[in-house]
Structure formats: structure tokens, C-alpha cells
Design a protein around this motif. Structure first.
Motif, PDB file in Angstrom:
ATOM      1  N   SER A 202      -8.498  -1.098  -3.692  1.00  0.00           N
ATOM      2  CA  SER A 202      -9.970  -1.621  -4.140  1.00  0.00           C
ATOM      3  C   SER A 202     -10.236  -1.507  -5.388  1.00  0.00           C
ATOM      4  O   SER A 202     -10.977  -2.162  -6.094  1.00  0.00           O
ATOM      5  N   LYS A 203     -10.003  -0.351  -5.932  1.00  0.00           N
ATOM      6  CA  LYS A 203     -10.323  -0.429  -7.533  1.00  0.00           C
ATOM      7  C   LYS A 203      -9.707  -1.139  -8.444  1.00  0.00           C
ATOM      8  O   LYS A 203     -10.619  -1.975  -9.383  1.00  0.00           O
ATOM      9  N   HIS A 204      -8.385  -1.637  -8.114  1.00  0.00           N
ATOM     10  CA  HIS A 204      -8.034  -2.784  -8.885  1.00  0.00           C
ATOM     11  C   HIS A 204      -8.505  -4.202  -8.607  1.00  0.00           C
ATOM     12  O   HIS A 204      -8.391  -5.021  -9.510  1.00  0.00           O
ATOM     13  N   TYR A 205      -8.984  -4.201  -7.648  1.00  0.00           N
ATOM     14  CA  TYR A 205      -9.541  -5.597  -7.053  1.00  0.00           C
ATOM     15  C   TYR A 205     -10.679  -5.586  -7.605  1.00  0.00           C
ATOM     16  O   TYR A 205     -11.305  -6.739  -8.381  1.00  0.00           O
ATOM     17  N   ARG A 206     -11.545  -4.659  -8.015  1.00  0.00           N
ATOM     18  CA  ARG A 206     -13.002  -4.416  -8.690  1.00  0.00           C
ATOM     19  C   ARG A 206     -12.823  -4.798  -9.997  1.00  0.00           C
ATOM     20  O   ARG A 206     -13.581  -5.470 -10.713  1.00  0.00           O
ATOM     21  N   GLU A 207     -11.731  -4.285 -10.585  1.00  0.00           N
ATOM     22  CA  GLU A 207     -11.348  -4.263 -12.050  1.00  0.00           C
ATOM     23  C   GLU A 207     -10.933  -5.659 -12.418  1.00  0.00           C
ATOM     24  O   GLU A 207     -11.232  -6.350 -13.515  1.00  0.00           O
ATOM     25  N   THR A 208     -10.079  -6.143 -11.589  1.00  0.00           N
ATOM     26  CA  THR A 208      -9.237  -7.381 -11.838  1.00  0.00           C
ATOM     27  C   THR A 208      -9.533  -8.673 -11.116  1.00  0.00           C
ATOM     28  O   THR A 208      -9.252  -9.790 -11.517  1.00  0.00           O
ATOM     29  N   GLY A 209     -10.042  -8.414  -9.951  1.00  0.00           N
ATOM     30  CA  GLY A 209     -10.178  -9.444  -9.104  1.00  0.00           C
ATOM     31  C   GLY A 209      -9.091  -9.867  -8.191  1.00  0.00           C
ATOM     32  O   GLY A 209      -8.778 -10.975  -7.559  1.00  0.00           O
ATOM     33  N   ASP A 210      -7.668  -9.217  -8.575  1.00  0.00           N
ATOM     34  CA  ASP A 210      -6.529  -9.517  -7.891  1.00  0.00           C
ATOM     35  C   ASP A 210      -6.275  -8.761  -6.817  1.00  0.00           C
ATOM     36  O   ASP A 210      -6.609  -7.334  -6.678  1.00  0.00           O
ATOM     37  N   LEU A 211      -5.664  -9.367  -5.613  1.00  0.00           N
ATOM     38  CA  LEU A 211      -5.596  -8.538  -4.170  1.00  0.00           C
ATOM     39  C   LEU A 211      -4.411  -7.908  -4.350  1.00  0.00           C
ATOM     40  O   LEU A 211      -3.387  -8.538  -5.010  1.00  0.00           O
ATOM     41  N   MET A 212      -4.357  -6.705  -4.052  1.00  0.00           N
ATOM     42  CA  MET A 212      -3.110  -5.906  -3.805  1.00  0.00           C
ATOM     43  C   MET A 212      -3.110  -4.776  -2.929  1.00  0.00           C
ATOM     44  O   MET A 212      -4.208  -4.293  -2.585  1.00  0.00           O
ATOM     45  N   TYR A 213      -1.942  -4.647  -2.070  1.00  0.00           N
ATOM     46  CA  TYR A 213      -1.944  -3.660  -1.108  1.00  0.00           C
ATOM     47  C   TYR A 213      -0.950  -2.601  -1.854  1.00  0.00           C
ATOM     48  O   TYR A 213       0.102  -3.090  -2.295  1.00  0.00           O
ATOM     49  N   ARG A 214      -0.807  -1.182  -1.340  1.00  0.00           N
ATOM     50  CA  ARG A 214       0.129  -0.252  -1.734  1.00  0.00           C
ATOM     51  C   ARG A 214       0.643   0.178  -0.418  1.00  0.00           C
ATOM     52  O   ARG A 214      -0.019   0.395   0.643  1.00  0.00           O
ATOM     53  N   VAL A 215       1.967   0.374  -0.580  1.00  0.00           N
ATOM     54  CA  VAL A 215       2.472   1.033   0.316  1.00  0.00           C
ATOM     55  C   VAL A 215       3.144   2.339  -0.262  1.00  0.00           C
ATOM     56  O   VAL A 215       3.922   2.067  -1.178  1.00  0.00           O
ATOM     57  N   GLY A 216       2.994   3.434   0.415  1.00  0.00           N
ATOM     58  CA  GLY A 216       3.391   4.614  -0.253  1.00  0.00           C
ATOM     59  C   GLY A 216       3.389   5.932   0.853  1.00  0.00           C
ATOM     60  O   GLY A 216       2.757   5.713   1.866  1.00  0.00           O
ATOM     61  N   VAL A 217       3.768   7.209   0.296  1.00  0.00           N
ATOM     62  CA  VAL A 217       3.442   8.183   1.106  1.00  0.00           C
ATOM     63  C   VAL A 217       2.352   9.068   0.556  1.00  0.00           C
ATOM     64  O   VAL A 217       2.090   9.499  -0.199  1.00  0.00           O
ATOM     65  N   SER A 218       1.430   9.454   1.570  1.00  0.00           N
ATOM     66  CA  SER A 218      -0.012  10.022   1.204  1.00  0.00           C
ATOM     67  C   SER A 218       0.443  11.655   1.574  1.00  0.00           C
ATOM     68  O   SER A 218       1.283  11.845   2.294  1.00  0.00           O
ATOM     69  N   THR A 219      -0.094  12.355   0.426  1.00  0.00           N
ATOM     70  CA  THR A 219       0.157  13.767   0.469  1.00  0.00           C
ATOM     71  C   THR A 219      -1.200  14.267   0.403  1.00  0.00           C
ATOM     72  O   THR A 219      -2.208  13.749  -0.424  1.00  0.00           O
ATOM     73  N   LYS A 220      -1.272  15.629   0.767  1.00  0.00           N
ATOM     74  CA  LYS A 220      -2.647  16.243   0.070  1.00  0.00           C
ATOM     75  C   LYS A 220      -2.726  16.818  -1.044  1.00  0.00           C
ATOM     76  O   LYS A 220      -1.500  17.014  -1.857  1.00  0.00           O
ATOM     77  N   LYS A 221      -3.720  16.430  -1.663  1.00  0.00           N
ATOM     78  CA  LYS A 221      -4.054  16.821  -3.156  1.00  0.00           C
ATOM     79  C   LYS A 221      -3.717  18.494  -3.438  1.00  0.00           C
ATOM     80  O   LYS A 221      -4.112  19.257  -2.470  1.00  0.00           O
ATOM     81  N   GLY A 222      -3.799  18.778  -4.735  1.00  0.00           N
ATOM     82  CA  GLY A 222      -3.525  20.128  -4.957  1.00  0.00           C
ATOM     83  C   GLY A 222      -2.229  20.822  -5.002  1.00  0.00           C
ATOM     84  O   GLY A 222      -1.223  20.138  -4.503  1.00  0.00           O
ATOM     85  N   PRO A 223      -2.178  22.081  -5.290  1.00  0.00           N
ATOM     86  CA  PRO A 223      -0.804  22.724  -5.193  1.00  0.00           C
ATOM     87  C   PRO A 223      -0.223  23.001  -3.932  1.00  0.00           C
ATOM     88  O   PRO A 223      -0.674  22.898  -2.647  1.00  0.00           O
ATOM     89  N   ILE A 224       1.280  22.939  -3.823  1.00  0.00           N
ATOM     90  CA  ILE A 224       1.887  22.953  -2.642  1.00  0.00           C
ATOM     91  C   ILE A 224       1.710  24.583  -2.379  1.00  0.00           C
ATOM     92  O   ILE A 224       1.883  25.241  -2.964  1.00  0.00           O
ATOM     93  N   PRO A 225       1.329  24.819  -0.981  1.00  0.00           N
ATOM     94  CA  PRO A 225       0.915  26.001  -0.349  1.00  0.00           C
ATOM     95  C   PRO A 225       2.271  26.887  -0.789  1.00  0.00           C
ATOM     96  O   PRO A 225       3.243  26.386  -0.571  1.00  0.00           O
ATOM     97  N   LYS A 226       2.216  28.198  -0.664  1.00  0.00           N
ATOM     98  CA  LYS A 226       3.202  29.169  -0.854  1.00  0.00           C
ATOM     99  C   LYS A 226       3.876  29.072   0.564  1.00  0.00           C
ATOM    100  O   LYS A 226       3.528  28.921   1.461  1.00  0.00           O
ATOM    101  N   ASN A 227       5.325  28.951   0.211  1.00  0.00           N
ATOM    102  CA  ASN A 227       6.458  28.978   1.313  1.00  0.00           C
ATOM    103  C   ASN A 227       6.521  27.619   1.734  1.00  0.00           C
ATOM    104  O   ASN A 227       7.306  27.351   2.783  1.00  0.00           O
ATOM    105  N   ASN A 228       5.493  26.636   1.569  1.00  0.00           N
ATOM    106  CA  ASN A 228       5.463  25.207   1.736  1.00  0.00           C
ATOM    107  C   ASN A 228       5.603  25.112   3.603  1.00  0.00           C
ATOM    108  O   ASN A 228       6.516  24.886   4.294  1.00  0.00           O
ATOM    109  N   PRO A 229       4.610  25.834   4.409  1.00  0.00           N
ATOM    110  CA  PRO A 229       4.663  26.110   5.509  1.00  0.00           C
ATOM    111  C   PRO A 229       4.731  24.723   6.306  1.00  0.00           C
ATOM    112  O   PRO A 229       4.163  23.587   5.672  1.00  0.00           O
TER     113      PRO A 229
END
Length: 154
Positions: free
Chosen positions: A71-98
Motif C-alpha cells: 500500500s505504501k508503494h501504491y500511495r507513493e507511485t500509483g503502481d500496483l504491487m504484491y509482496r510474497v515473503g516470510v513474516s517474522t516478529k520484529k525485534g531481537p530474537i529471543p534468547k535460546n530462540n524458543p
């Protein structure tokens, strides 16, 4: 981030029909068609991720693959775009990566995709696009044509 550029041939008839629509109606039709076409890439990425997921742990990269409208890309340029990716939680990786179980955070996905000095790359996202360019373009052409015909009848 890698960016793929290519030209699309065979969309002349669809482009002519698209010019007959207003920008808002055309964007709505394009967004719907693009989402369906990008769904092919997302499905392929999920299928590919199943091959690299660790069966011992409860979390799977496959569960975190998302299809998202830029949506940000669309607002700025008017071009349609979809992203395919892996979502992860923001911030540091928890200790021991539970292990959080199914749907848990998978901050290590890029290490598998790109590899490290100790492990060879096992790409699953890049091949999802590169192996499916023709089916995606075919789906985009048919869906866009359907959406335009539907908009012109209204």
C-alpha cells in the motif's frame, strides 16, 4: 534485496480494454487480478518451504509465508504491487530462540534461503517466482480480462 525486471508481451488487447476504464475502476480490477496471480507464487513458496522445514521442530516457515499488498508503494507511485515473503516478529530474537510451535516465529528463514558459511543455500522463495513466471502471467492476463469485462458491464 533482489529485483526482477522483465517485459510482458501479449497484453495489448487487455491494455486497450483497461484504457477504457477510469483509474479507480482499473486499479480495483488490476489489484484483484494481481492478487490471484501472485497467489501462485505464494503457493509455490509454501510448497517449497515444506521441503526445507525442519520436521523436528513445531514451527514451520511455510506457516509464515504471506501475500501482502504494497500500500505504501501504491500511495507513493500509483503502481500496483504484491509482496510474497516470510513474516517474522520484529525485534531481537529471543534468547535460546524458543520453539513456539505451529505458526511460531521463524527468524532463521533468510539463513536457509541465502545460506551461511556453514550451510549451503536452500532457496525456496526465489524459485517460487522464477519457476512460475509464465503461469503467473497467464493467470494475470485471464483474471485481468475477466475483471475488466465485469467492470465494463456495470
Amino acid at each position: 534485496m533482489a529485483q526482477n525486471d522483465f517485459s510482458i508481451l501479449g497484453f495489448d488487447d487487455v491494455a486497450k480494454k483497461l484504457m477504457r476504464l477510469s483509474v479507480d475502476v482499473g486499479d480495483k480490477a488490476g489489484r484483484s487480478a494481481l492478487k490471484k496471480a501472485a497467489g501462485i507464487v505464494a503457493k509455490a513458496a509454501r510448497d517449497n518451504a515444506m521441503l526445507v522445514d525442519d520436521p523436528v521442530t513445531g514451527r514451520r516457515i511455510r506457516d509464515n509465508i504471506r501475500l501482502q499488498f504494497a500500500s505504501k508503494h501504491y500511495r507513493e507511485t500509483g503502481d500496483l504491487m504484491y509482496r510474497v515473503g516470510v513474516s517474522t516478529k520484529k525485534g531481537p530474537i529471543p534468547k535460546n530462540n524458543p520453539d513456539e510451535g505451529r505458526g511460531g516465529n521463524t527468524p532463521h528463514w533468510h539463513l536457509i534461503e541465502e545460506g551461511t558459511e556453514h550451510a549451503k543455500a536452500q532457496p525456496f522463495l526465489r524459485p517460487a517466482l522464477s519457476d512460475n513466471i509464465n503461469p503467473v502471467l497467464d493467470r494475470l492476463r485471464t483474471e485481468l480480462s475477466k475483471e475488466i469485462e465485469k467492470a465494463l458491464k456495470i
